[in-house]
Enzyme design. Structure first.
Site, short mmCIF file in Angstrom:
data_model
loop_
_atom_site.label_atom_id
_atom_site.label_comp_id
_atom_site.label_asym_id
_atom_site.label_seq_id
_atom_site.Cartn_x
_atom_site.Cartn_y
_atom_site.Cartn_z
CD GLN A 9 19.86 34.79 -6.81
OE1 GLN A 9 20.35 33.79 -7.29
NE2 GLN A 9 19.09 35.61 -7.49
CE LYS A 67 18.66 38.07 -11.87
NZ LYS A 67 18.40 36.73 -12.41
CB CYS A 91 16.11 29.76 -10.63
SG CYS A 91 17.04 28.46 -11.46
N PRO A 101 23.77 37.45 -10.77
CG PRO A 101 21.93 36.64 -9.57
CD PRO A 101 22.43 37.84 -10.32
CG MET A 102 25.03 34.68 -14.60
SD MET A 102 25.85 35.16 -16.12
CE MET A 102 27.13 36.23 -15.48
CB ALA A 103 24.42 28.73 -11.06
NE ARG A 159 22.22 35.55 -21.33
CZ ARG A 159 21.15 35.44 -22.09
NH1 ARG A 159 20.97 34.36 -22.81
NH2 ARG A 159 20.25 36.41 -22.12
CG ASN A 216 18.80 40.58 -15.87
OD1 ASN A 216 18.29 39.48 -15.69
ND2 ASN A 216 20.02 40.72 -16.36
N GLY A 217 18.34 41.78 -18.84
CA GLY A 217 18.08 40.92 -20.00
C GLY A 217 18.66 41.45 -21.28
C1 LIG Z 1 24.86 30.27 -16.69
C2 LIG Z 1 23.82 31.11 -16.00
C3 LIG Z 1 23.60 30.96 -14.63
C4 LIG Z 1 22.62 31.72 -13.98
N1 LIG Z 1 22.46 31.60 -12.63
C5 LIG Z 1 21.59 32.41 -11.97
C6 LIG Z 1 21.50 32.40 -10.55
O1 LIG Z 1 22.24 31.69 -9.84
N2 LIG Z 1 20.57 33.21 -9.98
C7 LIG Z 1 19.75 34.04 -10.73
O2 LIG Z 1 18.93 34.76 -10.17
N3 LIG Z 1 19.84 34.07 -12.07
C8 LIG Z 1 20.75 33.30 -12.69
N4 LIG Z 1 20.89 33.41 -14.05
C9 LIG Z 1 20.12 34.43 -14.78
C10 LIG Z 1 20.93 35.74 -14.88
O3 LIG Z 1 21.15 36.30 -13.61
C11 LIG Z 1 20.18 36.77 -15.76
O4 LIG Z 1 18.95 37.05 -15.17
C12 LIG Z 1 19.96 36.27 -17.19
O5 LIG Z 1 21.12 35.66 -17.71
C13 LIG Z 1 19.53 37.42 -18.12
O6 LIG Z 1 20.48 38.42 -18.14
P1 LIG Z 1 21.58 38.58 -19.32
O7 LIG Z 1 20.83 38.60 -20.61
O8 LIG Z 1 22.30 39.84 -19.02
O9 LIG Z 1 22.45 37.36 -19.24
C14 LIG Z 1 21.83 32.64 -14.71
C15 LIG Z 1 22.05 32.79 -16.09
C16 LIG Z 1 23.03 32.04 -16.74
C17 LIG Z 1 23.26 32.25 -18.21
#
Ligand SMILES: Cc1cc2nc3c(=O)[nH]c(=O)nc-3n(C[C@H](O)[C@H](O)[C@H](O)COP(=O)(O)O)c2cc1C
Length: 324
Positions: free
Chosen positions: A72, A144, A103, A13-15, A231, A206-207
């Site tokens: 979510q 999460k 978050c 999920p990514m806002a 990302r 995740n990460g």
């Molecule tokens: C722009 C942005 C928005 C995000 N929004 C959410 C969200 O709405 N809910 C959530 O649980 N995590 C959110 N995250 C975290 C991601 O879901 C994820 O846990 C984090 O980016 C690490 O994973 P990655 O390295 O694959 O990006 C957000 C991350 C980014 C960069």
């Protein structure tokens, strides 16, 4: 995990990103087992509903789009969360409801005592999961989390066990603490340490997965049941298809040619316009194309130029000049 068990591939999920248009793109490329919306505020949903207003814009498309789909949600009140979960389960008929306990953003964790703020209270998390799971049953409820609030208060194992014992169907762990935000590297060893402490629910790591090789390395070396990518899939929404191909032992698709990238941008912009007005769609697609451009020669100038493009014609002129 038995060798034959499929590794789950989840999109994060990514806002600001994982809106309807982006989810449709991910579906088009395939390879992803579960797609999640941006986080939806349960309190906003309830308040809008009481005023007889429209749904939160983050639920746009959710009713009709293809399944499987996870929504979510976040808040700190189990009753507010349960109310929304029940609607999502029985009216929207979503596949999974995911609870956000990770978050770190100030307005969520500090001002609203939600997201990662709750990590310091595993019992309260357990109470929330239990009530929401009961309200949504039989629709699965997942959580999460991050590793903890700070390096000194890492408690992901306690939280994970509270989540499982309360009836959650799965757990995703972003391998950073809340205070790390996005700095440094995700601690996959700490994600791995959770696995033996869980009885049966799947653990999704995740990460920092940016490439197919990153994904294969994590899957091979850490005892997770699946991986979630955030990302890395903004920059390369086709990454899930490539990982799925690699896991099946098939040849992996090459990276799209620039002409394909250009077509993809047009498609994404058109999908965004189904939900948003032209101005907002342009704002959102500009963020995406800066990710596509990131590692190419001239990316900085392109980013500056594209950010000042206020009309689609100007924007697509810049795209044609850059992606050819
Ligand atoms: C722009 C942005 C928005 C995000 N929004 C959410 C969200 O709405 N809910 C959530 O649980 N995590 C959110 N995250 C975290 C991601 O879901 C994820 O846990 C984090 O980016 C690490 O994973 P990655 O390295 O694959 O990006 C957000 C991350 C980014 C960069």
């Amino acid at each position: 995990m038995p060798e034959s068990t499929k590794t789950l591939l989840y999109s994060a999920p990514m806002a600001g990103y994982t809106n309807y248009a982006y989810r449709e793109l991910l579906r088009m490329f395939g390879g992803v087992d579960l797609i999640t919306t941006e986080m939806v505020s349960a309190r906003s949903f309830v308040e809008l509903e009481m005023r007889g207003s429209e749904l939160p814009s983050r639920l746009w498309g959710v009713r009709e789009e293809s399944r499987p789909l996870a929504v979510q949600i976040w808040d700190n009140n189990p009753d507010t969360l349960s109310l929304l979960a029940q609607r999502l389960a029985f009216e929207f008929k979503v596949s999974v409801i995911d609870l956000n306990f990770g978050c770190p953003a100030k307005q969520i964790a500090n001002r609203s005592a939600g997201g990662s703020f709750l990590l310091q209270f595993p019992d309260r998390i357990g109470d929330i999961v239990q009530k929401v799971a009961a309200a949504a049953k039989p629709v699965p409820v997942t959580a999460k989390i991050r590793l903890g609030r700070t390096a000194d208060t890492i408690n992901a194992i306690d939280v994970a066990q509270a989540v499982e014992n309360a009836g959650a169907a799965g757990l995703t762990v972003h391998g950073r603490t809340a205070s790390e935000m996005y700095r440094g590297n995700a601690h996959w060893d700490k994600i791995a340490a959770i696995k033996p402490k869980l009885k049966s629910i799947p653990l999704i790591g995740n990460g920092d997965i940016q490439t197919v090789d990153d994904a294969l390395f994590r899957i091979k070396n850490y005892p997770v049941d699946g991986i979630m990518i955030g990302r890395g899939s903004i920059e390369r929404p086709w990454i899930f298809r490539q990982i799925a191909q690699a896991l099946r032992g098939e040849p992996v698709d090459s990276e799209p040619a620039v002409t394909e990238l250009r077509n993809l941008i047009v498609k994404h912009f058109n999908l965004l316009q189904q939900q948003f007005d032209e101005h907002t769609a342009l704002f959102l697609i500009r963020k995406i194309v800066c990710h596509y451009a990131a590692k190419r020669v001239g990316a900085r100038k392109f980013r500056n130029d594209v950010c000042s493009a206020k009309e689609p014609a100007k924007f697509f002129q810049l795209i044609d000049d850059f992606f050819h």
